[in-house]
Design a protein around this motif. Structure first.
Motif, mmCIF file in Angstrom:
data_model
loop_
_atom_site.group_PDB
_atom_site.id
_atom_site.type_symbol
_atom_site.label_atom_id
_atom_site.label_comp_id
_atom_site.label_asym_id
_atom_site.label_seq_id
_atom_site.Cartn_x
_atom_site.Cartn_y
_atom_site.Cartn_z
ATOM 1 N N LEU A 175 -0.025 -3.473 -14.515
ATOM 2 C CA LEU A 175 -0.563 -3.056 -13.842
ATOM 3 C C LEU A 175 -0.999 -1.488 -13.945
ATOM 4 O O LEU A 175 0.264 -1.436 -13.940
ATOM 5 C CB LEU A 175 -0.298 -3.259 -12.416
ATOM 6 C CG LEU A 175 0.515 -4.224 -11.849
ATOM 7 C CD1 LEU A 175 1.432 -3.982 -10.714
ATOM 8 C CD2 LEU A 175 -0.701 -4.922 -10.778
ATOM 9 N N ALA A 176 -2.851 -1.384 -14.594
ATOM 10 C CA ALA A 176 -2.542 -0.119 -14.854
ATOM 11 C C ALA A 176 -3.555 0.999 -13.522
ATOM 12 O O ALA A 176 -3.440 1.803 -13.300
ATOM 13 C CB ALA A 176 -3.940 -0.358 -15.536
ATOM 14 N N ASP A 177 -2.774 -0.202 -12.642
ATOM 15 C CA ASP A 177 -3.854 0.689 -11.490
ATOM 16 C C ASP A 177 -2.782 -0.579 -9.791
ATOM 17 O O ASP A 177 -3.074 -1.653 -10.191
ATOM 18 C CB ASP A 177 -4.820 0.514 -10.622
ATOM 19 C CG ASP A 177 -5.853 1.247 -9.722
ATOM 20 O OD1 ASP A 177 -6.048 2.640 -10.281
ATOM 21 O OD2 ASP A 177 -5.884 0.993 -8.604
ATOM 22 N N VAL A 178 -2.962 -0.504 -9.496
ATOM 23 C CA VAL A 178 -2.217 -0.803 -8.122
ATOM 24 C C VAL A 178 -3.379 -2.091 -7.442
ATOM 25 O O VAL A 178 -3.628 -2.140 -6.258
ATOM 26 C CB VAL A 178 -1.779 0.189 -6.833
ATOM 27 C CG1 VAL A 178 -0.131 0.191 -7.542
ATOM 28 C CG2 VAL A 178 -2.157 0.985 -5.846
ATOM 29 N N SER A 179 -4.232 -1.062 -7.572
ATOM 30 C CA SER A 179 -6.041 -2.046 -7.053
ATOM 31 C C SER A 179 -5.928 -3.452 -6.963
ATOM 32 O O SER A 179 -6.324 -4.165 -6.699
ATOM 33 C CB SER A 179 -7.030 -2.018 -7.813
ATOM 34 O OG SER A 179 -7.150 -1.515 -8.892
ATOM 35 N N ASP A 180 -5.309 -4.014 -7.901
ATOM 36 C CA ASP A 180 -5.096 -5.454 -8.098
ATOM 37 C C ASP A 180 -3.953 -6.127 -7.602
ATOM 38 O O ASP A 180 -4.443 -7.043 -7.102
ATOM 39 C CB ASP A 180 -4.595 -5.619 -9.772
ATOM 40 C CG ASP A 180 -4.698 -5.449 -10.715
ATOM 41 O OD1 ASP A 180 -6.067 -5.525 -10.008
ATOM 42 O OD2 ASP A 180 -4.966 -5.134 -12.373
ATOM 43 N N VAL A 181 -3.285 -5.274 -6.781
ATOM 44 C CA VAL A 181 -2.737 -6.112 -6.092
ATOM 45 C C VAL A 181 -2.389 -5.114 -4.168
ATOM 46 O O VAL A 181 -1.509 -4.964 -3.479
ATOM 47 C CB VAL A 181 -0.916 -5.749 -6.387
ATOM 48 C CG1 VAL A 181 -0.159 -6.224 -7.663
ATOM 49 C CG2 VAL A 181 -0.368 -4.032 -6.372
#
Lengths: 124, 662
Positions: B297-303
């Motif tokens: 994950l490079a950013d929590v926007s995926d989760v």
């Protein structure tokens, strides 16, 4: 006789929808003799009331009505409403428990206005 | 519900029924691990066969996916990160309670007493005279029975291509494990169905909905449930969502084919997971920790969905991702307010952000442990929670009585309601008095007050909550008019004891206002008479059969007016009662706690000072005059400016800074 119940339900729904969307637009529901008691601070008059409401320190707000009860109040054809529910403001996750009493009076033109509006957080 | 989810992978629970009957079960596996073989030489799926286990055939998710190390430190994802994983898990384990009932697990295993079995129609047995039902049942009974258990199917019927079987819940649990087994050349799909006797089971995807959802979507849902079940550790209340891209179950579904990332599958996983719980409380009880380690994950926007599904999460592990800066957390907004453990080990942010600790502390005000290091003591967290100020300052009561009428009424009411309701009615209620009550079963309560609630039964039959009661006759019969009708109601309600208003005044919050324009019961005044409206909030003890949980909270609104006769100087026009689970009243902070009080005052003061300075800038008036002007206009900057413009010629010279300076 049953009419007051419908009025109470419609009013409550409208009031909280409007409050949560844009509380500045609540002016038409109050009159110059209306009284708001919000957390023990009393304001009289539609303009002052809505200014008070608009100035409350939160941007986003959501009312969740849990109970609604209404009684006809006397021969003045008024309606007494007691609402309890949960209030969520801004990003706060913890809902606050509130109790709000409205007394509606007929405005003579076929609708009702808020004569008394007493809001209290009962559990913060 | 995780109806078909595998039950096998949790070691201890799997111990007893690992020996199966005879016959050609093909739970095929290419597992490199040491698969177990039962006494007939059939391969038995087990947790030890973890790793990259592909199943042959087109079967659904059969049996265990993998044991995924959730807190057990074995069979972890193939990143060779086991050591770190163990450490993070230890951190997560800290502070967990493990003794509570395992909600999720019980959902996985208690599948009701009816199963739906698919696959018969494509089996060789389908050509039997009875369509193969008899031999299927015999197969199921034989396979599900163990050395200590003789599984018996009580009832069965065929409907369409499915066979429905009923058995005791213990037997059902055994039969359910045969999901994915091969019967006469066909893979069996076995899932729990609501039987009439277990209709109360909260099944979001119950019979009614089932037909509407496409079988494909159902299939995906079931597979995701299987994935979740394999990744849930009930002892730790941990949902292990680490290394999703390596998940055999998900791989098998093809969700990570090509460039598909976690962002695609994660929301679906969260939706399925969220659907398992009826209430937020259930979710809180089942899952307190989530690990999202090793997800690239490079950013929590995926989760992002994690925040919606688990807003009350306490422990979160984000180890070994690619997070680099605070803005990588923006997608979660102000969620996870109650996070107490956060693990960011193995992310670039650890070394790239010098202010990591203060930044994280600011973002998560109640966080205790960051990367295994204590950053706040429990006492500090408790203090932070205590002083977390309500967005709306709680104020004391506004009691504006008229000639002590309201006060006298309340004093008598509280005593008589507990001791002599008939006398109370005789003193204050007449034939026109109206009373009703409602029960608020959803009132929010604080974290500290989650004590059980005594049953609402005595009240619920009379609850006139118009949100729920839509039937007009019911609405009307629950409105009690006249002291006789009210007497009838009150005599059926439990006895109460209200706190003494004199000595325990802090248990109440009572407000009182004049209320003009009430109808005059004597008919003398056409314009009406003055009354009072009283709102009262408090608590009472109830005599009930639930020892130790007798307290309830209430809000009550009265309208009082002059009585019709001299014998009854005051009458109750209206009396509305709302009951809710007990919680302490939101009282204004006592001055003993100066910190909390001053915050409110300071912010108010600061706001006013800032406003005054703005007016100073715009008008050139001195701060004193600016403040005065603002006070007179109710601290409205625009109004104050208007007032200034209208009156500036009349202001004395010393009202202006420039004059004073020159």
């Amino acid at each position: 006789m049953a009419n007051f119940l419908e009025v109470a339900q419609q009013f409550t729904q409208f009031y909280y929808n409007q409050f949560d969307q844009d509380r500045k637009q609540l002016v038409p529901l109050y009159r110059e003799n209306s009284m708001l008691t919000f957390e023990s601070a009393s304001v009289q008059g539609a303009t002052g009331i809505v200014e008070k409401l608009a100035g409350l320190p939160f941007a986003k707000v959501q009312h969740k009505v849990a109970t609604l009860d209404a009684q006809p109040s006397g021969e003045s054809q008024g309606i007494l409403i007691l609402v309890t529910g949960a209030l969520l403001v801004d990003e706060e996750q913890r809902p606050m428990s509130y109790s709000q009493t409205f007394q509606l009076l007929p405005d003579g033109a076929g609708s009702f206005y808020i004569f008394n509006d007493i809001f209290k957080l009962v559990y913060g | 519900m995780l109806q078909r989810a595998p039950v096998a992978p949790r070691g201890p629970r799997n111990a007893s029924p690992s020996v199966r009957g005879r016959g050609g079960i093909q739970k095929r596996s290419k597992a490199g691990g040491p698969g177990r073989v039962d006494r007939d030489g059939d391969l038995v799926m087990d947790a030890t066969a973890a790793g990259d286990k592909r199943r042959s055939g087109k079967g659904r998710l059969e049996g265990p996916a993998s044991s995924r190390g959730a807190g057990r430190g074995r069979g972890g994802p193939s990143r060779g990160a086991n050591f770190g994983a163990v450490k993070t898990q230890q951190a997560i384990i800290r502070g967990l309670e493990t003794r509570q009932a395992n909600v999720l697990e019980s959902r996985i295993t208690t599948g009701g007493t009816t199963l739906q079995i698919d696959g018969l129609s494509s089996s060789k047995a389908a050509s039997n005279p009875d369509g193969g039902v008899e031999s299927l049942l015999a197969f199921l009974e034989r396979k599900a029975s163990g050395p200590n258990r003789n599984v018996k199917i009580k009832k069965s019927h065929k409907k369409g291509d499915s066979v429905f079987v009923t058995a005791s819940s213990e037997d059902i649990a055994e039969i359910q494990k045969l999901d994915g087994f091969t019967f006469a050349g066909a893979t069996l799909g076995i899932q729990a169905r609501d039987s009439p006797s277990s209709a109360s089971r909260p099944d979001k995807f119950g019979d009614k909905r089932k037909d509407e959802v496409s079988s494909n979507a159902m299939e995906i849902k079931e597979r995701l449930k299987g994935v979740l079940a394999a990744r849930y550790n009930g002892d730790l209340k941990l949902l292990n969502l680490s290394a999703l891209a390596q998940d055999p179950g998900l791989k098998e579904m093809g969700v990570f084919d090509g460039n598909t990332t976690t962002s695609k599958i994660f929301p679906a996983l969260m939706v399925v997971c969220g659907g398992l719980f009826k209430t937020r409380q259930e979710k809180q009880d089942a899952i307190v920790s989530v690990t999202l380690a090793d997800n690239d994950l490079a950013d929590v926007s995926d989760v992002t969905a994690l925040a919606q599904t688990f807003p009350d999460l306490q422990h979160l592990d984000l180890s070994r991702n690619r997070l680099t800066q605070m803005s990588n957390f923006d997608a979660w907004g102000a969620k996870f307010r109650h996070l107490s453990t956060l693990i960011l080990t193995g992310n670039p942010i650890e070394t790239q952000l010098a202010t990591l600790k203060p930044d994280i502390m600011k973002k998560y005000p109640y966080l205790e442990i960051l990367n295994g290091i204590q950053i706040r003591t429990p006492e500090e967290v408790a203090a932070a929670l205590e002083t977390a100020k309500s967005p709306i300052p709680i104020a004391g009561p506004d009691f504006r009585d008229v000639g002590q009428v309201g006060e006298n009424f309340i004093r008598q009411f509280v005593v008589l309601y507990d001791t002599d309701r008939s006398a109370l009615l005789a003193n204050f209620y007449d034939a026109q008095s109206v009373h009703s009550l409602s029960v608020n079963q959803n009132a929010p309560r604080g974290h500290k007050n989650s004590a059980p609630i005594a049953p609402w039964a005595p009240y619920i039959k009379q609850s006139r909550n118009l949100v729920k009661i839509n039937n007009l006759p019911t609405q009307m019969t629950r409105l009690h008019r006249g002291s006789q009708a009210i007497q009838k109601l009150w005599s059926a309600l439990p006895a109460t004891r209200h706190p003494d208003i004199q000595t325990a005044g802090d248990k109440y919050l009572i407000e009182c206002h004049a209320l003009p324009g009430l109808a005059d019961p004597t008919g003398q005044s056409v314009r009406g008479v003055d009354g009072l409206i009283i709102t009262m909030h408090g608590e009472f003890e109830e005599q009930n059969e639930s020892p130790g949980i007798s307290l309830r909270s209430f809000s009550r609104t009265f309208v009082l007016g002059p009585g019709a006769s001299g014998a009854q100087p005051i009458r109750v026009v209206s009396d509305m009662l709302t009951l809710r689970a007990w919680g302490p009243l939101a009282l204004p902070k006592p001055p003993l706690n100066p910190q909390a009080n001053t915050t409110i005052i300071t912010t108010e003061q600061q706001k006013q000072e800032a406003m005054a300075m703005q007016l100073v800038e715009r008008t050139g008036m001195t701060p004193q005059y600016s403040a005065l002007c603002l006070t007179e206009t109710g601290w409205d900057l625009e109004k104050a400016f208007m007032a200034f413009t209208a009156n500036k010629d009349k202001l004395p010279a010393d009202a202006f800074i420039t004059n004073a300076a020159s």
